[in-house]
Design an enzyme around this catalytic site. Structure first.
Site, short mmCIF file in Angstrom:
data_model
loop_
_atom_site.label_atom_id
_atom_site.label_comp_id
_atom_site.label_asym_id
_atom_site.label_seq_id
_atom_site.Cartn_x
_atom_site.Cartn_y
_atom_site.Cartn_z
CE1 TYR A 78 1.07 -0.25 4.41
CE2 TYR A 78 -0.07 1.85 4.41
CZ TYR A 78 0.77 0.96 5.03
OH TYR A 78 1.32 1.26 6.24
NE ARG A 128 6.89 4.01 0.55
CZ ARG A 128 6.59 4.80 1.59
NH1 ARG A 128 7.51 5.08 2.50
NH2 ARG A 128 5.39 5.31 1.73
NE ARG A 161 -5.88 -19.79 3.76
CZ ARG A 161 -5.09 -20.66 4.38
NH1 ARG A 161 -5.19 -21.96 4.12
NH2 ARG A 161 -4.21 -20.23 5.27
CE LYS A 187 3.04 3.08 3.12
NZ LYS A 187 3.18 3.27 4.55
CD GLU A 246 9.79 1.54 10.69
OE1 GLU A 246 9.72 2.50 9.90
OE2 GLU A 246 9.77 0.35 10.33
CG LEU A 290 8.20 2.28 4.91
CD1 LEU A 290 7.97 1.03 4.07
CD2 LEU A 290 6.90 3.01 5.12
#
Ligand code: PLP
Length: 287
Positions: free
Chosen positions: A33, A52, A101, A151, A183, A207
């Site tokens: 995302y 990114r 799945r 991310k 972070e 990140l």
């Protein structure tokens, strides 16, 4: 108000937008995302987020379902139709929805990626009163996976960290690994000693914040000293100032760490100045 959202090529009312229960984002957190902030109806650092995103997808061997040009158009259209002056655009791409799945990645030829975008309206985002008083953080152990530079939508632990902070009467948590701060739950962490800004260097441990890159560049341009190295919670408690950066908080002062006030418990000079520079300079380049 019913938002207009974007799902797999279509602009739809949020109430009509649907994703399969077999989507790998839903079943396996197999998705990435980006969050791009909007100020004055314009996108802040869209390019950085697009670059990114491409990197996250490449690292996970996931196909990019949209060109950068089309992605920009979708962002702009959502901002326009939802009349966003200040807020965010959230983007998520997953490895799509195979017909069952399975741990094995589906063939991208038969299972296209899922792409979803929506806006979040946040009037007053840039003038947030919290920036005047600062936030309180607690420290927690960093137990996330080893590729925090990607991310991904695996946000359970950061979400738990926010809840731990909330329970402790704080606003956020700084994660600590091997004695050093990595972070914040959804932001990069900094301390200030004299005229020096100290923040952990880039690696797979954190990140690579788009706001971080911009803020460090602006700091150097303003003749501030930047040192990229590890620091501990004990060192942070002795610092003159501390702050966080992210696309949605910009630069936010931290005034308390694990219950210990920093200085007089009010934001110092460096963080508010960096916030001002960041907002001014980013707005100039917003598209
Ligand atoms: N670190 C983590 C773990 C994050 O989740 C985020 C933002 O979501 C950041 C740092 C800040 O990144 P950016 O400045 O690109 O928003």
């Amino acid at each position: 108000m019913t938002r207009t959202v974007y799902v797999n090529g279509e602009f739809l009312p949020e109430t009509e937008a649907k994703v399969s229960i077999f989507d790998r984002g839903f079943l396996m957190a197999d998705g990435v995302y980006e969050v791009t902030s909007v100020l004055g109806g314009k996108l802040i650092d869209f390019d950085g987020h697009a670059v990114r995103l491409e990197r996250s997808l490449t690292e996970l061997d996931m196909a990019n379902p949209i060109s950068k040009e089309d992605l920009l158009e979708v962002h702009r259209e959502l901002v326009r139709v939802n009349e966003i002056d200040e807020g965010m655009v959230y983007l998520q791409i997953t490895r799509g929805a195979p017909d069952d799945r399975d741990f094995v990645f589906p063939d991208p030829e038969t299972t296209p990626a899922t792409i979803v975008l929506f806006t979040q309206n946040k009037p007053g985002l840039a003038s947030s009163p919290v920036a005047q008083t600062g936030i309180k953080v607690i420290s927690i152990e960093d137990v996330r996976w080893g590729r925090r530079d990607i991310k991904t939508v695996q946000l359970l632990y950061p979400s738990m960290g926010k809840m731990m902070a909330k329970k402790a009467g704080a606003d956020d948590a700084w994660m600590v690994e091997d004695g050093f701060v990595t972070e914040g739950t959804s932001n990069n962490a900094y301390i200030v000693k004299g005229n020096k800004i100290i923040t952990r260097g880039l690696s797979n441990d954190i990140l690579h914040g788009i706001t971080r890159a911009a803020v460090l560049r602006f700091a150097k341009e303003a003749q501030m000293e930047v040192e990229e190295r590890n620091f501990t919670i004990e060192e942070a408690m002795q610092a003159d100032e501390a702050f966080i950066t992210s696309a949605s908080t910009f630069v936010m002062p931290v005034v308390e760490i694990d219950g210990a006030q920093l200085g007089d418990g009010k934001p110092g000079k460096v963080a508010p100045r960096l916030r001002e520079i960041y907002l001014d300079e980013s707005l100039k380049k917003a598209i």
